[in-house]
Design an enzyme around this catalytic site. Structure first.
Site, short mmCIF file in Angstrom:
data_model
loop_
_atom_site.label_atom_id
_atom_site.label_comp_id
_atom_site.label_asym_id
_atom_site.label_seq_id
_atom_site.Cartn_x
_atom_site.Cartn_y
_atom_site.Cartn_z
CD GLU A 163 3.81 -1.49 -7.35
OE1 GLU A 163 4.00 -2.60 -6.86
OE2 GLU A 163 3.44 -0.50 -6.68
NE ARG A 193 -3.01 6.98 -2.41
CZ ARG A 193 -2.90 5.83 -1.78
NH1 ARG A 193 -3.85 4.94 -1.91
NH2 ARG A 193 -1.86 5.56 -1.04
#
Length: 175
Positions: free
Chosen positions: A98, A61
């Site tokens: 995460e 990304r």
């Protein structure tokens, strides 16, 4: 176009890529030409005074806005990729996400000459990916002059991982 306009083009996808994660989907923003241009201009406005020689961004990304940002700054672009994807000699760094772990690599000659580097990614969450990028840049003799993100999930305290480096995000989510 205001920050609120940009924010309105980012949609939440609950429980993606796994339960408990509220994914920030930037694809509607990228599909809007005015929003895309504003995002790149906003990121460049932060980075321009830093005298950036190149932008380093992580697969995948970070590749979405990174090259456009580099072009806007008149800088080069260096890609950090997953292991085994770069064809030349590499250095690597591991990091925690995460929702998992990963590893990134840079070509050993990507930052010759002590280049001034902007570390870029679309999103700052826990800071693991960006910290790994900073580690790689510094390992190769580059100077991290700033870290720029489109979106920051401030409640995950990723900035702490990047301290004392300068960090900027166009959009911040507090919860």
């Amino acid at each position: 176009m205001s920050a609120a306009d940009l924010r309105s083009l980012i949609r939440d996808i609950p429980d993606f890529p796994k339960p408990g994660i509220d994914f920030k989907d930037i694809t509607p923003l990228l599909a809007d030409p005015a929003a895309l241009a504003e995002a790149v201009r906003g990121l460049a406005a932060y980075a321009r005074p830093l005298g950036v020689d190149c932008v380093v961004a992580a697969e995948a990304r970070g590749f979405l806005l990174g090259p456009a940002l580099a072009l806007e700054l008149g800088a080069g672009f260096v890609l950090a990729r997953k292991p085994g994807k770069l064809p030349y000699e590499t250095v690597s760094a591991e990091y925690l996400l995460e929702y998992g772990a990963g590893q990134l690599e840079l070509h050993t000659d990507a930052l010759a000459g002590g280049r001034r580097v902007l570390v870029h990614d679309d999103l700052l969450a826990t800071g693991g990916t960006a910290a790994a990028l900073c580690e790689l840049v510094e390992q190769l003799g580059g100077e991290v002059v700033g870290c720029g993100f489109l979106v920051e999930l401030a409640f995950l305290a990723g900035r702490a991982q990047l301290a004392p480096r300068d960090v900027h995000a166009l959009l911040s989510y507090e919860a």
